[in-house]
Write an enzyme that holds these catalytic residues in place. Structure first.
Site, PDB file in Angstrom:
ATOM      1  N   LYS A  76       0.812  -1.223   0.000  1.00  0.00           N
ATOM      2  CA  LYS A  76       0.000   0.000   0.000  1.00  0.00           C
ATOM      3  C   LYS A  76       0.848   1.277   0.000  1.00  0.00           C
ATOM      4  O   LYS A  76       0.494   2.259  -0.638  1.00  0.00           O
ATOM      5  CB  LYS A  76      -0.942   0.002   1.204  1.00  0.00           C
ATOM      6  N   GLU A  88      -6.329  13.177  -4.158  1.00  0.00           N
ATOM      7  CA  GLU A  88      -6.950  13.676  -2.927  1.00  0.00           C
ATOM      8  C   GLU A  88      -5.918  13.921  -1.817  1.00  0.00           C
ATOM      9  O   GLU A  88      -5.093  13.057  -1.527  1.00  0.00           O
ATOM     10  CB  GLU A  88      -8.028  12.692  -2.467  1.00  0.00           C
ATOM     11  N   ASP A 113      -9.868   3.098   1.945  1.00  0.00           N
ATOM     12  CA  ASP A 113     -10.058   2.506   3.284  1.00  0.00           C
ATOM     13  C   ASP A 113     -10.704   3.492   4.250  1.00  0.00           C
ATOM     14  O   ASP A 113     -11.591   3.132   5.022  1.00  0.00           O
ATOM     15  CB  ASP A 113      -8.716   2.054   3.874  1.00  0.00           C
ATOM     16  N   GLY A 140      -0.159   0.355  12.629  1.00  0.00           N
ATOM     17  CA  GLY A 140       0.230  -0.138  11.305  1.00  0.00           C
ATOM     18  C   GLY A 140      -0.511   0.623  10.223  1.00  0.00           C
ATOM     19  O   GLY A 140      -1.077   1.703  10.474  1.00  0.00           O
ATOM     20  N   GLY A 254     -15.373  -5.747  10.955  1.00  0.00           N
ATOM     21  CA  GLY A 254     -14.838  -5.028   9.798  1.00  0.00           C
ATOM     22  C   GLY A 254     -15.465  -5.357   8.452  1.00  0.00           C
ATOM     23  O   GLY A 254     -15.022  -4.824   7.421  1.00  0.00           O
TER      24      GLY A 254
END
Ligand code: NAP
Length: 289
Positions: A76, A88, A113, A140, A254
Site C-alpha cells: 500500500k 486527494e 479505506d 500499522g 470489519g
C-alpha cells in the site's frame, strides 16, 4: 466468479488486486459478483506480486491496459511511487494507496479505506467522529488510515495506543503535523484511559485474528459507554467484540468497512454506485470464510 451470463471476450476489461499473500482475498468475489450482476464486461483477478516485482506489475498495468487495481499488504505504501497522480489531499497525507485507476495510460492512486471506515461507522453504529474522542489501537497501515480519516472527519481528540510504543509515537507525530488543531495523545499504557471519556474504540491491530489472541484492551477500563469497531472480519466475532457485547456496548466487525471500501473502488472504476455497497455486503455475508 463471473456467472455464465457474462462471456469473457476480446472486449473484456481487466481489473485485479496486487498483494502477497493474496490468495485469501475476498475482493475477486465481490467485484466479479457486481460486474456480473450489472452486466459489465470485466473480470477481476488476484495477482500474487512480491515486493521487488511491484514496479514490474505496474508496468504491466500500463502495457496491458489493465483498467484498475487494488493494492493490499505489503504494497500500500510502495504503490505511491508507481502512480502518476494522487488527486486527494487526505490520501497523500495517509501515504498509502489501495486503489489505482488507469485513465488513458495515466495512473491515479486513491485510498478508499478511510472512506470505507467512515461509511461503516455511519451505517452500522450511526457514529460520526466529528467533535468526538476516538481511541485507535494499533499503529500499522490500517491504524494510520483510521486515525487520518477520524482526524479528517473532525474528531476532537485522538488517543493512540500500540504494542510497540515507538510506532505509536511516529503515527502521533505525523498526525499532529497534518492536524495541529486536533488533540493527539499517544498512550504508554491503557490505564491512563480510566479518567477519560472515550466515544469510539477502534481495533486496528491484527490481534484477534487468531483463536488464541486476547482482546487488545480491557473495555472495563472505560468510564463511559463507547462505540466499538473492530477492523477484523474473520473471525466475525473476536474476543474484543465478545467483550464489547458482554459490556453492552454498540459494536461492529470489519465486514462493513470491507464492503464500503470496495464499493468506493468500484465506483472509481465504473461510475456505478447505486446499491453497490449494500450488494457487496450481502455477497460477503453469504460467503463462508
Ligand atoms: P499491519 O500494518 O501489519 O499492523 C499490525 C498492527 O497490529 C500493528 O500495530 C501491530 O503492533 C499490531 N499487532 C499485531 N499483533 C498484535 C498483538 N498480538 N497484540 C497487539 N497488537 C498487535 O497490519 P494492518 O494492515 O494495519 O492491518 C491490521 C488489521 O486490520 C488486520 O487484521 C487487517 O486484516 C485489518 N484490516 C481490515 C480492513 C477492513 O476493510 N475491514 C482493512 C484494512 C485492514 P506492533 O507495531 O507492535 O507490531
Amino acid at each position: 466468479m463471473p456467472d455464465s451470463k457474462v462471456t469473457i471476450n476480446a472486449q473484456t476489461q481487466v481489473y485485479g488486486i496486487f498483494g502477497s499473500p493474496v490468495r485469501h482475498s475476498l475482493s475477486p468475489l465481490i467485484h466479479n459478483s457486481l460486474f456480473s450482476e450489472l452486466k459489465i464486461n470485466a473480470v477481476y483477478e488476484a495477482f500474487e506480486v512480491e515486493k521487488e516485482k511491484l514496479g514490474l506489475a505496474f508496468e504491466a498495468v500500463r502495457a496491458l491496459g489493465i483498467r484498475g487495481v487494488n493494492v493490499t499488504i505489503p504494497h500500500k505504501e510502495a504503490a505511491m511511487n508507481f502512480v502518476d497522480e494522487v488527486p486527494e489531499d487526505v490520501d497523500r497525507c495517509v501515504g498509502a494507496l489501495n486503489t489505482v485507476v488507469n485513465r488513458n495510460g495515466k495512473l491515479f492512486g486513491y485510498n478508499t479505506d478511510g472512506k470505507g471506515f467512515l461509511t461503516a461507522l455511519r451505517e452500522e453504529l450511526s457514529f460520526n467522529p466529528e467533535g468526538k474522542t476516538v481511541l485507535v489501537l494499533g499503529a500499522g497501515g490500517a491504524a494510520r488510515g483510521v486515525a487520518f480519516s477520524a482526524a479528517h472527519a473532525h474528531a476532537e481528540r485522538i488517543f493512540i495506543y500500540n504494542r510497540t510504543h515507538d510506532r505509536a509515537v511516529g503515527l502521533g507525530g505525523y498526525l499532529e503535523e497534518y492536524f495541529p488543531e486536533i488533540e493527539i495523545e499517544v498512550l504508554e499504557n491503557l490505564e491512563a484511559l480510566k479518567k477519560e471519556k472515550i466515544d469510539l474504540v477502534v481495533n486496528a491491530t491484527s490481534c484477534g485474528m487468531h483463536a488464541s489472541d486476547p482482546s487488545p484492551i480491557d473495555l472495563h477500563l472505560l468510564s463511559a459507554k463507547a462505540n466499538v469497531y473492530d477492523l477484523i472480519y474473520a473471525p466475525a466475532e473476536t474476543p474484543f467484540l465478545k467483550l464489547a457485547k458482554k459490556c453492552g456496548l454498540p459494536c461492529a466487525n470489519g465486514l462493513g468497512m470491507l464492503a464500503a471500501q470496495a464499493a468506493v473502488s468500484f465506483e472509481l472504476w465504473t461510475g456505478k454506485r447505486e446499491g453497490v455497497r449494500e450488494r457487496m455486503l450481502e455477497v460477503l455475508k453469504a460467503c463462508r470464510f
